[in-house]
Design an enzyme around this catalytic site. Sequence first.
Site, PDB file in Angstrom:
ATOM      1  N   ARG A  72      51.082  50.961  47.236  1.00  0.00           N
ATOM      2  CA  ARG A  72      49.794  51.358  47.857  1.00  0.00           C
ATOM      3  C   ARG A  72      50.094  52.319  49.014  1.00  0.00           C
ATOM      4  O   ARG A  72      51.248  52.214  49.516  1.00  0.00           O
ATOM      5  CB  ARG A  72      49.118  50.171  48.554  1.00  0.00           C
ATOM      6  CG  ARG A  72      48.677  49.139  47.565  1.00  0.00           C
ATOM      7  CD  ARG A  72      47.610  48.277  47.795  1.00  0.00           C
ATOM      8  NE  ARG A  72      46.996  47.796  46.417  1.00  0.00           N
ATOM      9  CZ  ARG A  72      47.157  46.821  45.854  1.00  0.00           C
ATOM     10  NH1 ARG A  72      48.222  45.875  46.108  1.00  0.00           N
ATOM     11  NH2 ARG A  72      46.473  46.365  44.748  1.00  0.00           N
ATOM     12  N   ASP A 103      40.450  50.750  40.363  1.00  0.00           N
ATOM     13  CA  ASP A 103      39.594  51.734  40.883  1.00  0.00           C
ATOM     14  C   ASP A 103      39.918  52.458  42.199  1.00  0.00           C
ATOM     15  O   ASP A 103      39.593  53.399  42.437  1.00  0.00           O
ATOM     16  CB  ASP A 103      37.926  50.950  40.923  1.00  0.00           C
ATOM     17  CG  ASP A 103      38.250  49.463  42.092  1.00  0.00           C
ATOM     18  OD1 ASP A 103      39.429  49.577  42.332  1.00  0.00           O
ATOM     19  OD2 ASP A 103      37.286  49.101  42.255  1.00  0.00           O
ATOM     20  N   THR A 126      44.935  47.190  34.886  1.00  0.00           N
ATOM     21  CA  THR A 126      44.611  46.236  35.702  1.00  0.00           C
ATOM     22  C   THR A 126      44.510  44.950  34.932  1.00  0.00           C
ATOM     23  O   THR A 126      43.871  44.910  34.025  1.00  0.00           O
ATOM     24  CB  THR A 126      43.701  46.377  36.703  1.00  0.00           C
ATOM     25  OG1 THR A 126      42.972  45.147  37.319  1.00  0.00           O
ATOM     26  CG2 THR A 126      42.533  46.905  36.027  1.00  0.00           C
ATOM     27  N   ASP A 128      42.473  42.482  35.970  1.00  0.00           N
ATOM     28  CA  ASP A 128      41.240  41.801  36.392  1.00  0.00           C
ATOM     29  C   ASP A 128      40.036  42.137  35.158  1.00  0.00           C
ATOM     30  O   ASP A 128      39.194  41.543  35.400  1.00  0.00           O
ATOM     31  CB  ASP A 128      40.931  42.478  37.746  1.00  0.00           C
ATOM     32  CG  ASP A 128      42.022  41.850  38.935  1.00  0.00           C
ATOM     33  OD1 ASP A 128      42.591  40.949  38.559  1.00  0.00           O
ATOM     34  OD2 ASP A 128      42.311  42.476  39.813  1.00  0.00           O
ATOM     35  N   ALA A 187      38.647  24.159  29.046  1.00  0.00           N
ATOM     36  CA  ALA A 187      38.541  23.794  30.311  1.00  0.00           C
ATOM     37  C   ALA A 187      37.373  23.019  30.529  1.00  0.00           C
ATOM     38  O   ALA A 187      36.303  23.151  29.755  1.00  0.00           O
ATOM     39  CB  ALA A 187      38.496  24.868  31.465  1.00  0.00           C
ATOM     40  N   SER A 216      41.578  13.107  31.878  1.00  0.00           N
ATOM     41  CA  SER A 216      42.169  14.046  32.705  1.00  0.00           C
ATOM     42  C   SER A 216      41.270  15.129  32.381  1.00  0.00           C
ATOM     43  O   SER A 216      40.557  15.377  31.412  1.00  0.00           O
ATOM     44  CB  SER A 216      43.722  14.413  32.190  1.00  0.00           C
ATOM     45  OG  SER A 216      43.589  14.919  30.833  1.00  0.00           O
TER      46      SER A 216
END
Length: 324
Positions: A72, A103, A126, A128, A187, A216
């Site tokens: 960065r 971005d 990325t 994400d 999940a 669980s």
Amino acid sequence: IKKIGVLTSGGDSPGMNAAIRSVVRTCAYMKVDCVGIYRGYQGMIEGDFKPMDARSVNNIINKGGTILKSARCDDFRTPEGRKKAYEQLQAEGIDAFVVIGGDGSFTGAMVFNQEYHFPIIGIPGTIDNDIFGTSNTVGFDTAMNTVVDVIDKIRDTASSHNRLFFVEVMGRDVGHIALNVGVGAGAEEILIPEANRGLERLLESLKRSKKSGKSSSIVVVAEGDKIGKSVFELKEYVEEHLPIYDVRVSVLGHMQRGGSPSCYDRVLASRMGVKAVESLLEGQTNFMVGIQNNKIILTPISKAIKGHTKIDKELIRVSEIMTT
Ligand code: ADP
């Protein structure tokens, strides 16, 4: 265009090396010079360059991280910093660059292009998947596979001890990783910023599943989730309101950004690198390479940085049915 620079910038992701390799090899194929720019915009400002040929990128397609390093760089946010960068590129004879990043990195490239009319193309790297103009960013698929693998392991221990696990996954302010791994790893609940259903519903769902005989559970929590509590606070909240569970928290962290890229990410990065170089040579600039419906496309970089790829509503519906 005679000489193309390539850099990785911002947060790293698996598959960046495959993208670098593709840019370098496409340059070699097209008979234009290629220069690796080290440590993102910081290295650009400092002139940290290394000429690269097809052999400079041997044996990296399978490696996580980025051989060019990433960074960065606050100096690049200033006109003075960008002027230094421009002077270094001029001195090296680089007349276009491909930036692999997110971005923030694209915003930097766009500002730089506006100031110096310097040709730039972006490749989205990325985990994400938070970039508009592409259904997949390089690294997203690998990160999902890594996380599913880990949740499978957590499930083993969760079921041995009858525990409830809150597993926090990355994704910044979007829930793409959480939603996909939540479905993929089965999940109990998936908490994502795009669909905040509140704490009550979470408790209800956990109660219901306990009643139905489940001993669980795994709850996947996106780091950008808007429920208003951290995973640790969630644990406390559930322990207080639903004492039937032995609750544990697992924050997966940076392991999600590492590892050998999946085949999908390697292929995607290879395709994007070719398109990036070809586009520059055709005189295109200020675009991001993306993939939509398995076609490699260009999106104006200004659009790419403004929007997010929308969360898949159909997948949210599937997740709701699966968690019944
Ligand atoms: P990412 O590319 O992963 O989103 P960052 O947001 O940290 O990562 O951005 C990477 C780098 O891009 C920053 O360190 C900075 O050098 C440059 N950058 C980001 N935003 C701007 C901006 N508005 N102007 C100039 N450079 C920027």
